[in-house]
Design a protein around this motif. Sequence first.
Motif, PDB file in Angstrom:
ATOM      1  N   LYS A 112       1.076  -0.865   0.186  1.00  0.00           N
ATOM      2  CA  LYS A 112      -0.088   0.086   0.093  1.00  0.00           C
ATOM      3  C   LYS A 112       0.904   1.148  -0.062  1.00  0.00           C
ATOM      4  CE  LYS A 112      -3.715  -2.078   2.546  1.00  0.00           C
ATOM      5  NZ  LYS A 112      -4.351  -1.763   3.330  1.00  0.00           N
ATOM      6  N   ASP A 113       0.754   2.448  -0.510  1.00  0.00           N
ATOM      7  CA  ASP A 113       1.465   3.424  -1.295  1.00  0.00           C
ATOM      8  C   ASP A 113       0.849   3.866  -0.121  1.00  0.00           C
ATOM      9  OD1 ASP A 113       3.163   2.502  -3.024  1.00  0.00           O
ATOM     10  OD2 ASP A 113       1.564   2.558  -4.593  1.00  0.00           O
ATOM     11  N   ALA A 114       1.805   4.594   0.727  1.00  0.00           N
ATOM     12  CA  ALA A 114       1.655   5.109   1.303  1.00  0.00           C
ATOM     13  C   ALA A 114       2.283   7.040   0.771  1.00  0.00           C
ATOM     14  CB  ALA A 114       1.911   5.481   2.800  1.00  0.00           C
ATOM     15  N   LEU A 162       7.627  -9.611  -1.707  1.00  0.00           N
ATOM     16  CA  LEU A 162       8.130  -8.322  -1.622  1.00  0.00           C
ATOM     17  C   LEU A 162       8.118  -7.815  -0.099  1.00  0.00           C
ATOM     18  CD1 LEU A 162       8.925  -8.253  -4.147  1.00  0.00           C
ATOM     19  CD2 LEU A 162       9.383  -5.804  -4.060  1.00  0.00           C
ATOM     20  N   SER A 163       8.930  -7.574   0.232  1.00  0.00           N
ATOM     21  CA  SER A 163       8.822  -6.629   1.527  1.00  0.00           C
ATOM     22  C   SER A 163       7.837  -5.105   1.472  1.00  0.00           C
ATOM     23  CB  SER A 163       9.613  -6.472   2.690  1.00  0.00           C
ATOM     24  OG  SER A 163      10.825  -5.364   1.966  1.00  0.00           O
ATOM     25  N   ALA A 164       7.682  -5.028   2.803  1.00  0.00           N
ATOM     26  CA  ALA A 164       7.234  -3.000   2.588  1.00  0.00           C
ATOM     27  C   ALA A 164       9.023  -1.799   1.444  1.00  0.00           C
ATOM     28  CB  ALA A 164       6.547  -2.312   4.007  1.00  0.00           C
ATOM     29  N   GLU A 215      10.357   8.997  -3.558  1.00  0.00           N
ATOM     30  CA  GLU A 215       9.167   9.270  -2.392  1.00  0.00           C
ATOM     31  C   GLU A 215       8.409   7.904  -1.900  1.00  0.00           C
ATOM     32  OE1 GLU A 215       4.879  10.835  -1.748  1.00  0.00           O
ATOM     33  OE2 GLU A 215       5.822  12.644  -1.981  1.00  0.00           O
ATOM     34  N   SER A 216       8.664   6.902  -2.679  1.00  0.00           N
ATOM     35  CA  SER A 216       7.314   5.669  -2.419  1.00  0.00           C
ATOM     36  C   SER A 216       8.858   4.793  -1.243  1.00  0.00           C
ATOM     37  CB  SER A 216       7.433   4.540  -3.779  1.00  0.00           C
ATOM     38  OG  SER A 216       8.112   5.058  -4.385  1.00  0.00           O
ATOM     39  N   CYS A 217      10.104   4.994  -1.610  1.00  0.00           N
ATOM     40  CA  CYS A 217      11.049   4.435  -0.484  1.00  0.00           C
ATOM     41  C   CYS A 217      10.772   5.609   0.498  1.00  0.00           C
ATOM     42  CB  CYS A 217      12.768   4.607  -1.890  1.00  0.00           C
ATOM     43  SG  CYS A 217      13.940   3.152  -0.439  1.00  0.00           S
ATOM     44  N   LYS A 218      11.243   6.474   1.057  1.00  0.00           N
ATOM     45  CA  LYS A 218      10.972   7.171   1.279  1.00  0.00           C
ATOM     46  C   LYS A 218      10.010   7.016   2.677  1.00  0.00           C
ATOM     47  CE  LYS A 218      14.183  10.574  -0.488  1.00  0.00           C
ATOM     48  NZ  LYS A 218      14.433  12.638  -0.632  1.00  0.00           N
ATOM     49  N   THR A 219       8.470   6.354   1.789  1.00  0.00           N
ATOM     50  CA  THR A 219       8.131   6.414   2.387  1.00  0.00           C
ATOM     51  C   THR A 219       7.522   5.014   3.747  1.00  0.00           C
ATOM     52  OG1 THR A 219       6.586   7.350   1.379  1.00  0.00           O
ATOM     53  CG2 THR A 219       5.103   6.410   2.660  1.00  0.00           C
ATOM     54  N   ALA A 220       7.918   4.054   2.773  1.00  0.00           N
ATOM     55  CA  ALA A 220       8.214   3.281   3.085  1.00  0.00           C
ATOM     56  C   ALA A 220       9.129   2.418   4.570  1.00  0.00           C
ATOM     57  CB  ALA A 220       8.996   1.929   2.088  1.00  0.00           C
ATOM     58  N   VAL A 221      10.095   3.377   3.807  1.00  0.00           N
ATOM     59  CA  VAL A 221      11.400   3.072   5.544  1.00  0.00           C
ATOM     60  C   VAL A 221      10.620   4.363   6.675  1.00  0.00           C
ATOM     61  CG1 VAL A 221      13.383   4.436   6.328  1.00  0.00           C
ATOM     62  CG2 VAL A 221      13.279   3.411   3.849  1.00  0.00           C
ATOM     63  N   LEU A 222       9.506   5.394   6.421  1.00  0.00           N
ATOM     64  CA  LEU A 222       8.926   5.876   7.344  1.00  0.00           C
ATOM     65  C   LEU A 222       8.103   4.944   7.603  1.00  0.00           C
ATOM     66  CD1 LEU A 222       8.415   9.510   6.201  1.00  0.00           C
ATOM     67  CD2 LEU A 222      10.039   8.983   8.059  1.00  0.00           C
ATOM     68  N   GLU A 223       7.215   4.045   7.207  1.00  0.00           N
ATOM     69  CA  GLU A 223       6.371   3.081   7.694  1.00  0.00           C
ATOM     70  C   GLU A 223       6.875   2.010   8.740  1.00  0.00           C
ATOM     71  OE1 GLU A 223       3.040   1.098   8.505  1.00  0.00           O
ATOM     72  OE2 GLU A 223       3.419   3.049   8.169  1.00  0.00           O
ATOM     73  N   ASN A 224       8.229   1.495   8.490  1.00  0.00           N
ATOM     74  CA  ASN A 224       8.863   0.210   8.860  1.00  0.00           C
ATOM     75  C   ASN A 224       9.228   0.978  10.417  1.00  0.00           C
ATOM     76  OD1 ASN A 224      10.366  -2.508   9.479  1.00  0.00           O
ATOM     77  ND2 ASN A 224      12.238  -0.923   9.584  1.00  0.00           N
ATOM     78  N   LEU A 225       9.649   2.536  10.249  1.00  0.00           N
ATOM     79  CA  LEU A 225      11.006   2.918  11.343  1.00  0.00           C
ATOM     80  C   LEU A 225       9.652   3.699  12.383  1.00  0.00           C
ATOM     81  CD1 LEU A 225      13.329   4.378  12.605  1.00  0.00           C
ATOM     82  CD2 LEU A 225      12.430   6.568  11.286  1.00  0.00           C
ATOM     83  N   ARG A 226       8.132   3.453  12.138  1.00  0.00           N
ATOM     84  CA  ARG A 226       6.879   3.536  12.539  1.00  0.00           C
ATOM     85  C   ARG A 226       6.919   2.629  13.391  1.00  0.00           C
ATOM     86  NH1 ARG A 226       1.808   3.506  12.785  1.00  0.00           N
ATOM     87  NH2 ARG A 226       1.524   1.935  11.159  1.00  0.00           N
ATOM     88  N   LYS A 227       7.015   1.890  12.745  1.00  0.00           N
ATOM     89  CA  LYS A 227       6.317   0.516  14.014  1.00  0.00           C
ATOM     90  C   LYS A 227       7.008  -0.093  14.457  1.00  0.00           C
ATOM     91  CE  LYS A 227       3.718  -1.709   9.518  1.00  0.00           C
ATOM     92  NZ  LYS A 227       3.701  -2.722   8.702  1.00  0.00           N
ATOM     93  N   GLN A 228       8.867   0.148  14.587  1.00  0.00           N
ATOM     94  CA  GLN A 228      10.007  -0.310  15.007  1.00  0.00           C
ATOM     95  C   GLN A 228       9.923   0.690  16.701  1.00  0.00           C
ATOM     96  OE1 GLN A 228      11.973  -2.526  14.654  1.00  0.00           O
ATOM     97  NE2 GLN A 228       9.976  -3.455  12.909  1.00  0.00           N
ATOM     98  N   TRP A 229       9.118   1.526  16.210  1.00  0.00           N
ATOM     99  CA  TRP A 229       9.126   2.658  17.821  1.00  0.00           C
ATOM    100  C   TRP A 229       8.006   2.507  18.457  1.00  0.00           C
ATOM    101  CZ3 TRP A 229      11.858   7.926  18.284  1.00  0.00           C
ATOM    102  CH2 TRP A 229      12.691   7.876  17.629  1.00  0.00           C
TER     103      TRP A 229
END
Length: 271
Positions: A112-114, A162-164, A215-229
Amino acid sequence: MVRVSNAIIAFLNFLTLIVAVVGIGAAVWIQFNPSATLCQKVLQKPFVILGLSLLVVSLLGLIGSCFRVSFFLWIYLTVMFLIILGVLCFLFFTIIITNKRVGTALSGKGYKDARLGDYSHWLQKYVVNAQNWDQIKSCLIDIQLCQHLANGKNADFYKHSLSATQSGCCKPPTYCGFEFHNATYWTTPKAGPAVPHQDCKKWSNVQTELCFECESCKTAVLENLRKQWKKLAIINSCILAFVLVVYSVGCCALKNNSRSRYDKYRGGFYP
């Protein structure tokens, strides 16, 4: 009671002393290991700070508890109180910056593209700025995030394999309508991208570039970071509970040390 509380403090600080030595040792290993990657080098400074901090706190606790030196216990408890405040503040901060809704899906295929705007301003500023993103991108390249995907044989493989982060960084966004050749090689249709989005222009078939600037890559990293936090917030809660227990035992040890000295001064006996 004096012996019990002091023994508990001594044991707990002995454990943290071991952790401190391991942290400092890891930093030294990274420093002198010629094959250390950029991702590993990024961890060097946190390891040093954590290791030295735990070393100082552990030594204060060990000296104060083993030798019943109230002065060192006072310093130890003061530091522990500051740690409690710091963990509390960080816990609230973590909850605030991660309490944002997940992005809306722009397509029914793949991850899901955020949108970047769906995340807190602090996360965007910290992750997407030029310096930090260059480090993150280098790490993604170092761990070969996309290299093993080259065996994908059809465009539908990304729906389930594929992972996010891989979906956001290793292929062009689905809405671009690019033509599939293999997992990391896509070409623009003769008519051009399906939508005039900037990510469609940033895609590159160069294996060290791909969609790492998208932007899709940066968003995916942000989503992963949000989950990790969010997971980190749970861990911080456990750490806070542990530190509060240690602080309480330390207060008992300090109180009992003072009472023991008082009884000895009066010529009494304190078990």
